[in-house]
Write a protein that holds these residues in place. Structure first.
Motif, mmCIF file in Angstrom:
data_model
loop_
_atom_site.group_PDB
_atom_site.id
_atom_site.type_symbol
_atom_site.label_atom_id
_atom_site.label_comp_id
_atom_site.label_asym_id
_atom_site.label_seq_id
_atom_site.Cartn_x
_atom_site.Cartn_y
_atom_site.Cartn_z
ATOM 1 N N SER A 254 0.820 -1.212 0.000
ATOM 2 C CA SER A 254 0.000 0.000 0.000
ATOM 3 C C SER A 254 0.850 1.256 0.000
ATOM 4 O O SER A 254 0.389 2.328 -0.385
ATOM 5 C CB SER A 254 -0.929 0.002 1.224
ATOM 6 O OG SER A 254 -0.171 0.026 2.424
ATOM 7 N N GLU A 255 2.101 1.185 0.451
ATOM 8 C CA GLU A 255 2.960 2.359 0.496
ATOM 9 C C GLU A 255 3.723 2.567 -0.813
ATOM 10 O O GLU A 255 4.294 3.639 -1.030
ATOM 11 C CB GLU A 255 3.955 2.235 1.652
ATOM 12 C CG GLU A 255 3.283 2.203 3.021
ATOM 13 C CD GLU A 255 4.297 2.087 4.145
ATOM 14 O OE1 GLU A 255 5.484 2.343 3.898
ATOM 15 O OE2 GLU A 255 3.891 1.741 5.253
ATOM 16 N N ARG A 256 3.773 1.581 -1.654
ATOM 17 C CA ARG A 256 4.555 1.695 -2.877
ATOM 18 C C ARG A 256 4.056 2.778 -3.817
ATOM 19 O O ARG A 256 4.860 3.438 -4.472
ATOM 20 C CB ARG A 256 4.616 0.342 -3.581
ATOM 21 C CG ARG A 256 5.428 -0.676 -2.805
ATOM 22 C CD ARG A 256 5.437 -2.031 -3.440
ATOM 23 N NE ARG A 256 6.064 -3.000 -2.543
ATOM 24 C CZ ARG A 256 6.056 -4.305 -2.741
ATOM 25 N NH1 ARG A 256 5.448 -4.798 -3.799
ATOM 26 N NH2 ARG A 256 6.637 -5.118 -1.882
ATOM 27 N N PRO A 257 2.748 2.989 -3.942
ATOM 28 C CA PRO A 257 2.296 4.082 -4.808
ATOM 29 C C PRO A 257 2.855 5.441 -4.386
ATOM 30 O O PRO A 257 3.094 6.300 -5.239
ATOM 31 C CB PRO A 257 0.768 4.030 -4.671
ATOM 32 C CG PRO A 257 0.488 2.594 -4.364
ATOM 33 C CD PRO A 257 1.614 2.178 -3.451
ATOM 34 N N ASP A 258 3.061 5.657 -3.083
ATOM 35 C CA ASP A 258 3.622 6.923 -2.622
ATOM 36 C C ASP A 258 5.054 7.099 -3.116
ATOM 37 O O ASP A 258 5.462 8.182 -3.542
ATOM 38 C CB ASP A 258 3.612 6.989 -1.090
ATOM 39 C CG ASP A 258 2.210 7.076 -0.530
ATOM 40 O OD1 ASP A 258 1.344 7.667 -1.200
ATOM 41 O OD2 ASP A 258 1.982 6.557 0.579
ATOM 42 N N VAL A 259 5.827 6.010 -3.059
ATOM 43 C CA VAL A 259 7.205 6.064 -3.551
ATOM 44 C C VAL A 259 7.195 6.284 -5.056
ATOM 45 O O VAL A 259 7.971 7.082 -5.593
ATOM 46 C CB VAL A 259 7.962 4.769 -3.211
ATOM 47 C CG1 VAL A 259 9.392 4.835 -3.738
ATOM 48 C CG2 VAL A 259 7.985 4.547 -1.707
ATOM 49 N N ALA A 260 6.319 5.573 -5.759
ATOM 50 C CA ALA A 260 6.234 5.710 -7.212
ATOM 51 C C ALA A 260 5.851 7.133 -7.598
ATOM 52 O O ALA A 260 6.389 7.697 -8.561
ATOM 53 C CB ALA A 260 5.221 4.712 -7.771
ATOM 54 N N ASP A 261 4.934 7.724 -6.838
ATOM 55 C CA ASP A 261 4.506 9.091 -7.120
ATOM 56 C C ASP A 261 5.659 10.067 -6.927
ATOM 57 O O ASP A 261 5.869 10.984 -7.730
ATOM 58 C CB ASP A 261 3.336 9.466 -6.206
ATOM 59 C CG ASP A 261 2.829 10.870 -6.483
ATOM 60 O OD1 ASP A 261 2.316 11.107 -7.596
ATOM 61 O OD2 ASP A 261 2.950 11.726 -5.587
ATOM 62 N N LEU B 181 8.902 9.363 -7.082
ATOM 63 C CA LEU B 181 9.897 9.108 -8.113
ATOM 64 C C LEU B 181 9.452 9.704 -9.447
ATOM 65 O O LEU B 181 10.250 10.301 -10.177
ATOM 66 C CB LEU B 181 10.114 7.603 -8.252
ATOM 67 C CG LEU B 181 11.148 7.140 -9.272
ATOM 68 C CD1 LEU B 181 12.510 7.732 -8.963
ATOM 69 C CD2 LEU B 181 11.225 5.616 -9.294
ATOM 70 N N HIS B 182 8.184 9.536 -9.779
ATOM 71 C CA HIS B 182 7.633 10.087 -11.019
ATOM 72 C C HIS B 182 7.785 11.599 -11.063
ATOM 73 O O HIS B 182 8.220 12.184 -12.067
ATOM 74 C CB HIS B 182 6.158 9.696 -11.137
ATOM 75 C CG HIS B 182 5.468 10.237 -12.350
ATOM 76 N ND1 HIS B 182 4.636 11.323 -12.288
ATOM 77 C CD2 HIS B 182 5.508 9.856 -13.647
ATOM 78 C CE1 HIS B 182 4.173 11.588 -13.495
ATOM 79 N NE2 HIS B 182 4.688 10.716 -14.341
ATOM 80 N N SER B 183 7.455 12.250 -9.941
ATOM 81 C CA SER B 183 7.556 13.705 -9.868
ATOM 82 C C SER B 183 9.003 14.169 -10.018
ATOM 83 O O SER B 183 9.298 15.133 -10.733
ATOM 84 C CB SER B 183 6.982 14.193 -8.529
ATOM 85 O OG SER B 183 7.017 15.601 -8.450
ATOM 86 N N ALA B 184 9.918 13.465 -9.343
ATOM 87 C CA ALA B 184 11.335 13.836 -9.426
ATOM 88 C C ALA B 184 11.857 13.672 -10.843
ATOM 89 O O ALA B 184 12.622 14.508 -11.340
ATOM 90 C CB ALA B 184 12.155 12.983 -8.459
ATOM 91 N N ALA B 185 11.442 12.582 -11.509
ATOM 92 C CA ALA B 185 11.906 12.332 -12.876
ATOM 93 C C ALA B 185 11.446 13.433 -13.819
ATOM 94 O O ALA B 185 12.195 13.878 -14.687
ATOM 95 C CB ALA B 185 11.388 10.970 -13.348
ATOM 96 N N ILE B 186 10.210 13.895 -13.630
ATOM 97 C CA ILE B 186 9.685 14.959 -14.478
ATOM 98 C C ILE B 186 10.464 16.254 -14.257
ATOM 99 O O ILE B 186 10.818 16.959 -15.214
ATOM 100 C CB ILE B 186 8.187 15.188 -14.196
ATOM 101 C CG1 ILE B 186 7.375 13.989 -14.681
ATOM 102 C CG2 ILE B 186 7.695 16.471 -14.858
ATOM 103 C CD1 ILE B 186 5.923 14.026 -14.275
#
Length: 202
Positions: free
Chosen positions: A32-39, A41-46
């Motif tokens: 359940s916490e993985r989406p927060d990490v993915a979010d 990471l996605h923001s940082a990549a952008i």
């Protein structure tokens, strides 16, 4: 979870995101916490992509052409079909891109080493030079963002990079491949045109 304010400096964004990735990864006990990490990471990549794209315009090529050329320069010669799959575009679209690159002297078509009826596409010396210069500009831009960081922060970034490299090497599912393709085109402005120039690279 690791929100980035508009006024936050680029280096602070990178470090805070890296810290968030590491700390959350260490504490994670459920999916359940993985989406927060993915979010995060996605923001940082952008944020990073937008920053380095500023120097890509110096190449004089569109994002689509640079992206396809980068596959050939850093991945080696390949068939048109394989290149289309790598870039997640249709074969006709890739054919137009390759033809445009060929007209500019950036790629060449060579006989397939194992199939006399087929050809492979390879980067020319000119194309390789353009990509290598572009990579140097990007690295220089990113390195400038790290000025002023202490050794602990740099090590945090290094460890985060290793984790990202390991995760990105995993074979994607069909769903994640589609999501990645959609996100890349939405946020990088990558187009499938084979005309014009002056875009950005991948």
């Amino acid at each position: 979870m690791f929100a980035m304010g508009v006024g936050t400096s680029s280096s602070s964004v990178i470090v805070s995101t890296a810290n968030g990735i590491l700390s959350t990864a260490n504490e994670m006990r459920s999916t359940s916490e993985r989406p927060d990490v993915a979010d995060s990471l996605h923001s940082a990549a952008i944020h990073l992509l937008r920053r380095v794209r500023r120097v890509d315009e110096e190449s004089g090529l569109t994002a689509a052409r640079l992206s396809a050329l980068s596959v050939l320069v850093f991945g080696g010669p390949t068939t048109l079909g394989a290149l289309a799959r790598a870039e997640q575009v249709s074969a006709p679209t890739m054919s137009r891109l390759v033809s445009a690159l060929e007209r500019d002297g950036l790629v060449v078509r060579e006989p397939h080493p194992k199939d006399g009826r087929a050809v492979v596409v390879a980067a020319s010396a000119k194309g390789r030079e353009i990509l290598e210069r572009g990579r140097e500009r990007r690295i220089s831009e990113l390195a400038a963002l790290l000025d002023g960081l202490d050794s602990n922060e740099l090590e945090t970034l290094a460890e985060s990079s290793r984790i990202i490299e390991r995760v990105s090497a995993l074979p994607p599912s069909a769903r994640s491949a589609y999501a990645g393709s959609t996100a890349e085109r939405r946020w990088s402005g990558l187009s499938d045109d084979s005309t014009g120039s002056g875009g950005t690279s991948g």
